[in-house]
Scaffold this motif. Sequence first.
Motif, PDB file in Angstrom:
ATOM      1  N   ALA A 120       0.913  -1.178   0.113  1.00  0.00           N
ATOM      2  CA  ALA A 120       0.168   0.133  -0.124  1.00  0.00           C
ATOM      3  C   ALA A 120       0.920   1.212  -0.042  1.00  0.00           C
ATOM      4  N   GLU A 121       2.015   1.297   0.839  1.00  0.00           N
ATOM      5  CA  GLU A 121       2.872   2.456   0.709  1.00  0.00           C
ATOM      6  C   GLU A 121       3.459   2.442  -0.409  1.00  0.00           C
ATOM      7  N   GLN A 123       2.322   1.830  -3.321  1.00  0.00           N
ATOM      8  CA  GLN A 123       1.274   2.367  -4.295  1.00  0.00           C
ATOM      9  C   GLN A 123       1.201   3.758  -4.061  1.00  0.00           C
ATOM     10  N   ASP A 124       1.228   4.122  -2.781  1.00  0.00           N
ATOM     11  CA  ASP A 124       1.183   5.498  -2.452  1.00  0.00           C
ATOM     12  C   ASP A 124       2.222   6.236  -2.813  1.00  0.00           C
ATOM     13  N   LEU A 125       3.630   5.697  -2.713  1.00  0.00           N
ATOM     14  CA  LEU A 125       4.897   6.558  -3.220  1.00  0.00           C
ATOM     15  C   LEU A 125       4.835   6.623  -4.888  1.00  0.00           C
ATOM     16  N   LYS A 127       2.145   6.682  -6.712  1.00  0.00           N
ATOM     17  CA  LYS A 127       1.166   7.648  -7.085  1.00  0.00           C
ATOM     18  C   LYS A 127       1.775   9.319  -6.836  1.00  0.00           C
ATOM     19  N   LYS A 128       2.530   9.280  -5.662  1.00  0.00           N
ATOM     20  CA  LYS A 128       3.071  10.613  -5.335  1.00  0.00           C
ATOM     21  C   LYS A 128       4.445  11.093  -6.583  1.00  0.00           C
ATOM     22  N   SER A 258      11.158  10.182  -2.350  1.00  0.00           N
ATOM     23  CA  SER A 258      10.301  11.083  -2.979  1.00  0.00           C
ATOM     24  C   SER A 258      10.398  12.477  -2.665  1.00  0.00           C
TER      25      SER A 258
END
Length: 366
Positions: A120-121, A123-125, A127-128, A258
């Motif tokens: 999940a992290e 995928q979040d990264l 996305k960012k 990031s």
Amino acid sequence: MERRDVREMITDASRDARNRHNVRTETENSDTKRHQTPRHTGSDCVKSRSSRAAPVCLVLLCVLLLTAVIVLGVNLHNMIEEFYIKNKNLTDEIQELKTNKSNLKNNIKKISSEKIILTAEKQDLQKKMEELWQQISKMDGWKCYQSSLYYVSSENKNWTESRRDCTERGADLIIINNREELDFVKKVSGGSEVWIGLTEVEGTWKWVDSSIRTTGFWASGKPSSGNEDCAVNLSSGFADYSCDKPIKWIYGWTCYQSSLYYNSSEEKNWNDSNQDCLKRGANLTIINSNEEQDFLKIYGEVWIGLTNMEGTWKWVDGSTLTPSFWGYGEPNEHTKKDCAVNSKRQGNPGWNYYPCSSTFKWICEK
């Protein structure tokens, strides 16, 4: 008649004499047999010895059998004891294996849960990062290479004005550290001349971060011995130009994970440093992991976004301090130093803190 009688008498006397002799002989023989010790033959002796040896052999055989039984009994007892010990060890090993199996199952469950969280992290990264690249793509002139983000100007200015434009954008003139980066700069600049962050200061060529040039890719015959104190990058390598000549320039931020980082080339107090970061659309850096801490060590002693607010250490975004990487003996609660710097000084690397009025370089992050 007389002769017949005499012959008969002689015959009778002779018969009587023979009879008496036979009687005496029989008597003597009888007495001899009665007083004589019996004599045994060889066969009788063998039979007598055999009859005595049989019981002895039988006794010896019994003793041997009894000894064999005792030895076998002792060995059997030892084998049984050894079996019990091995059985106990196997039982303990089986129990240990069961415990390990249970622990492995728990670890697998834990790892599976962590994998879900990390996925999940990730995928979040991602996305960012996609959002970041979308923003970058909208910024005219910006190029990304390895761990740096570069901007190539579309106009010409002298070295001082070019650097001022860089600092106003929250960056600085480019520092070239290796051959690959040099080739990339040649490519994005189209082989034309561009200012880089290298100048001659008191006879020594230094980068804009004040580090002395450890690698150089000077073109043949460069640098010259004249008053040309600012460096440009050409297709053939570095060259020294007059700092007043107007040409294009390149500057960049450093990328890590990031975030983008800007390292100042001058020193200011903590408040002025933070204001400089805000003008660049960033903040003084917030260190969230050991990996980020190790990455920022390359910049030496620099202000970070950590202050002591009313007895509590907090980051510039208002979050509390977790984790922390204080140097040995820090923070010293008996002092009134309120602002933190990241240090790589020998013997006590990590965070230290000083009065906020002290002056250091700083690191911006966005």
